[in-house]
Design an enzyme around this catalytic site. Structure first.
Site, short mmCIF file in Angstrom:
data_model
loop_
_atom_site.label_atom_id
_atom_site.label_comp_id
_atom_site.label_asym_id
_atom_site.label_seq_id
_atom_site.Cartn_x
_atom_site.Cartn_y
_atom_site.Cartn_z
N HIS A 24 -12.59 -50.89 -57.71
CA HIS A 24 -13.95 -50.95 -57.13
C HIS A 24 -14.79 -51.99 -57.88
O HIS A 24 -15.86 -51.67 -58.40
CB HIS A 24 -14.61 -49.56 -57.17
N GLU B 86 -12.78 -41.48 -55.87
CA GLU B 86 -12.96 -42.20 -57.14
C GLU B 86 -13.71 -41.28 -58.10
O GLU B 86 -14.59 -40.53 -57.66
CB GLU B 86 -13.80 -43.47 -56.92
N ARG C 160 -15.90 -48.64 -48.54
CA ARG C 160 -15.82 -47.37 -49.26
C ARG C 160 -14.46 -46.74 -48.97
O ARG C 160 -13.95 -46.80 -47.85
CB ARG C 160 -16.93 -46.41 -48.80
N1 LIG Z 1 -16.28 -52.91 -53.21
C1 LIG Z 1 -17.47 -53.22 -53.67
O1 LIG Z 1 -17.62 -53.56 -54.84
C2 LIG Z 1 -18.66 -53.17 -52.76
C3 LIG Z 1 -19.75 -54.02 -53.04
C4 LIG Z 1 -20.84 -53.99 -52.18
C5 LIG Z 1 -20.85 -53.15 -51.07
N2 LIG Z 1 -19.79 -52.32 -50.86
C6 LIG Z 1 -19.75 -51.45 -49.67
O2 LIG Z 1 -19.78 -52.28 -48.53
C7 LIG Z 1 -20.63 -51.70 -47.58
C8 LIG Z 1 -21.19 -52.77 -46.70
O3 LIG Z 1 -22.14 -53.54 -47.44
P1 LIG Z 1 -23.23 -54.41 -46.67
O4 LIG Z 1 -24.13 -54.95 -47.69
O5 LIG Z 1 -22.56 -55.38 -45.77
O6 LIG Z 1 -23.97 -53.30 -45.84
P2 LIG Z 1 -24.88 -53.52 -44.58
O7 LIG Z 1 -25.60 -52.27 -44.35
O8 LIG Z 1 -25.63 -54.80 -44.72
O9 LIG Z 1 -23.83 -53.74 -43.38
C9 LIG Z 1 -22.95 -52.76 -42.93
C10 LIG Z 1 -22.61 -53.07 -41.49
O10 LIG Z 1 -21.63 -52.14 -41.07
C11 LIG Z 1 -21.93 -51.82 -39.73
N3 LIG Z 1 -21.30 -50.57 -39.31
C12 LIG Z 1 -21.73 -49.31 -39.46
N4 LIG Z 1 -20.87 -48.44 -38.91
C13 LIG Z 1 -19.85 -49.18 -38.41
C14 LIG Z 1 -18.65 -48.87 -37.73
N5 LIG Z 1 -18.30 -47.62 -37.40
N6 LIG Z 1 -17.82 -49.89 -37.39
C15 LIG Z 1 -18.13 -51.18 -37.69
N7 LIG Z 1 -19.28 -51.54 -38.30
C16 LIG Z 1 -20.12 -50.54 -38.68
C17 LIG Z 1 -23.45 -51.74 -39.70
O11 LIG Z 1 -23.97 -51.85 -38.38
C18 LIG Z 1 -23.83 -52.92 -40.56
O12 LIG Z 1 -24.03 -54.10 -39.82
C19 LIG Z 1 -21.70 -50.95 -48.41
O13 LIG Z 1 -22.28 -49.91 -47.70
C20 LIG Z 1 -20.92 -50.49 -49.59
O14 LIG Z 1 -20.45 -49.21 -49.29
C21 LIG Z 1 -18.70 -52.33 -51.67
O1 LIG Z 2 -22.45 -50.48 -53.26
C1 LIG Z 2 -22.29 -51.38 -54.06
O2 LIG Z 2 -23.18 -52.22 -54.34
C2 LIG Z 2 -20.95 -51.56 -54.73
O3 LIG Z 2 -20.03 -50.64 -54.31
C3 LIG Z 2 -21.10 -51.64 -56.22
O4 LIG Z 2 -20.25 -52.63 -56.69
C4 LIG Z 2 -20.89 -50.35 -56.90
O5 LIG Z 2 -20.97 -50.54 -58.28
P1 LIG Z 2 -21.37 -49.37 -59.27
O6 LIG Z 2 -22.71 -48.89 -58.85
O7 LIG Z 2 -20.36 -48.29 -59.11
O8 LIG Z 2 -21.37 -50.01 -60.59
#
Ligand SMILES: NC(=O)c1ccc[n+]([C@@H]2O[C@H](COP(=O)([O-])OP(=O)(O)OC[C@H]3O[C@@H](n4cnc5c(N)ncnc54)[C@H](O)[C@@H]3O)[C@@H](O)[C@H]2O)c1
Ligand SMILES: O=C(O)[C@H](O)[C@H](O)COP(=O)(O)O
Length: 383
Positions: free
Chosen positions: A255, A238, A209
C-alpha cells in the site's frame, strides 16, 4: 490547543508546530483515551474515526492526510458537528507513476517493443484515474474509462464504458474508493464472475482499496489454468494480509503506490490549509519549501538512445515497484501478528521516493516523439 496526530504524518512540527501542542500517537492503536482532551485530530488511513474514538472528546476538527476516506464515519462526524477535511488528489500523481512503472515492466515481460500497444481500462476515473488517463492518452495508449457514477451524472464530453468492457482491455487498473452503499458499491466489485472474464494475457492492477477485489475469488482464479497476472498494492484486511496471495501474485507492494515524498507532503499541506481556514489563521507554509533536493537530479540521453529503453531507464530510476515487492515478500514469515507488524513497518520506514518531476532529463539529438513521451510522463526536460 492540543493536536493529536498519527506519528507517521510527515512534517507535523513544520506545519502545525505554531498552531498548537502536538501529541504523537500510533495511528493503528489510537484510542478514545488518546484523543479525549484533544481539540484537533490528524489521522492517516489506518485509524478508524468514528463514535467509539471520538465520543465525549473535545475534538472539533478531524483531518486525514489521505485521498481515501473509507476509514472515517462521515455521517457521524456531521451529526456530531465536527469539521472534517481530507486531501483529495494529494498523491494522485504518485499512484499514476506507480501504474506507469508497472506497465513498463509488464510490457517488457510480454516482449512488447512498444508499451503503448497495450489497451488500458481504468475503473474509477477521479483524481487518480483521471491523472493516469491523461498521461496514458498523451503517450498514445488506447484507454477506456469506466466510472458509472460519473456516467450517471452525464459529466462533460468523456465517454464511459461498462465494467465488462473495461475488463476486456490488456490491462485493467482499479482506482475506485471503497464503498458499500449507493447505486455502484465497490466492495467485492471484482468477484468470481469478473475474474472469470480475464485471460492469461491480461493484467489486473489494484491501487484503490483491497476490499474492491474478493480475495477468496482471486485465490480460486489463480488456481485455475489460464490465470491473468495481478499487481496488488492494496489488500483485504491490511495489515494482516493473506500471505498466499502475496506469494501468488506477480507484483505485491505494501500500500505504497501513493507514497512519493511529494504526495505525502502535499497531504500534510492540504490538511494544514484546511485547518488554518477552520481556525481563521493565515496560510503561510507551502509543501515546496520542505522538499529537499532529490538524490538523483539529472539523466542524459543521446541520439543513440532507443525510445523504449530511455523511458524504462528514466521511469525506473524514479520508481521501480520490484524493490517494494521484494521488501514485502521478505517479511511474509511468522505469525499473522508478526506479518501485520512487518507490513506496517515497511510503510512507516518507507524510503524517500521522488516523483518524475524531480528528475531533469537532458536530451541531445533525440526524437521529438521521445521528448513528448517524457513530457507526458511528467519529467522536466532540458534540450
Ligand atoms: N494505493 C494507494 O496508495 C492509494 C493512494 C491514493 C488513493 N488510493 C485509493 O484510490 C481511490 C481513488 O482515489 P481518487 O483520488 O481517484 O478518488 P476520487 O474520489 O477522486 O475518484 C474516485 C472515482 O471512482 C468512481 N467510482 C465510484 N464508484 C465506482 C464504481 N463502482 N465503478 C467505477 N468507478 C467508481 C467515482 O465516481 C470517482 O470518479 C481512493 O478512494 C483511495 O481509496 C490509494
Ligand atoms: O488514501 C490514500 O491517500 C492512500 O491510500 C494513502 O497512500 C494511504 O496512506 P496512509 O494514510 O496509510 O499512510
Amino acid at each position: 490547543m492540543l493536536i493529536v496526530a498519527d506519528e507517521n504524518i510527515p512534517l507535523l512540527d513544520s506545519f502545525f508546530g505554531d498552531i498548537g501542542e502536538i501529541r504523537r500517537v500510533s495511528g493503528r492503536t489510537m484510542s478514545n483515551a488518546d484523543v479525549r482532551d484533544a481539540d484537533i485530530l490528524l489521522v492517516r488511513s489506518v485509524t478508524r474515526v468514528n463514535r467509539e474514538l471520538l465520543e465525549s472528546s473535545r475534538v472539533r476538527f478531524v483531518g486525514t492526510t489521505t485521498i481515501g476516506t473509507d476509514h472515517v464515519d462521515l455521517d457521524w462526524l456531521e451529526q456530531a458537528g465536527i469539521r472534517f477535511s481530507a486531501a483529495p488528489g494529494c498523491n494522485a500523481n504518485s499512484v499514476a507513476e506507480y501504474v506507469l512503472s508497472v506497465l513498463s515492466l509488464h510490457a517488457e515481460r510480454r516482449g512488447l517493443s512498444d508499451w503503448s500497444q497495450l489497451s488500458v481500462g481504468i475503473v474509477g476515473v477521479g483524481n487518480v484515474g483521471g491523472e493516469l488517463a491523461h498521461k496514458l492518452e498523451r503517450l498514445g495508449f488506447d484507454v477506456r474509462l469506466c466510472d458509472p457514477p460519473r456516467a450517471d451524472r452525464e459529466e462533460g464530453d468523456q465517454e464511459f464504458v461498462a465494467l465488462e468492457e473495461a475488463m476486456k482491455c490488456d490491462v485493467v487498473s482499479l482506482h475506485t474508493p471503497l464503498t458499500r452503499e449507493g447505486s455502484h458499491p465497490t466492495f467485492h466489485m471484482i468477484g468470481q464472475a469478473e475474474l472469470e472474464t480475464l485471460g492469461a494475457n491480461q493484467l489486473l492492477i489494484n491501487a484503490g482499496r483491497g476490499e474492491v477485489i474478493d480475495s477468496s475469488a482471486l485465490l480460486a482464479r489463480l488456481d485455475q489454468g489460464n490465470a491473468p497476472t495481478f499487481a496488488l498494492d492494496v489488500w483485504e484486511q491490511e495489515p494482516r494480509i493473506h500471505p498466499e496471495l502475496v506469494d501468488r501474485v506477480w507484483l505485491a507492494t505494501p500500500h505504497i503506490a501513493g507514497y512519493s515524498l511529494e504526495g505525502k507532503v502535499q497531504g500534510t499541506e492540504m490538511i494544514y490549509q484546511a485547518l488554518s481556514q477552520f481556525l481563521g489563521l493565515p496560510v503561510r507554509k507551502k509543501a515546496g519549501q520542505f522538499l529537499p533536493e532529490p538524490a538523483l537530479s539529472k539523466i542524459s540521453f543521446t541520439s543513440s538512445a532507443q525510445e523504449e529503453d530511455a523511458i524504462r531507464i528514466a521511469l525506473r530510476a524514479c520508481y521501480d515497484p520490484r524493490r517494494d515487492d521484494a521488501r514485502l515478500r521478505n517479511v511474509m514469515t511468522g505469525s499473522l501478528e508478526e506479518r501485520g507488524a512487518a507490513f506496517d513497518r515497511l510503510r512507516r520506514d518507507y524510503p524517500v521516493r521522488r516523483e518524475c518531476s524531480s528528475l531533469k532529463i537532458q536530451l541531445k539529438g533525440t526524437s521529438k516523439s521521445l521528448q513528448d513521451s517524457f513530457r507526458a510522463i511528467g519529467f522536466k526536460l532540458k534540450i
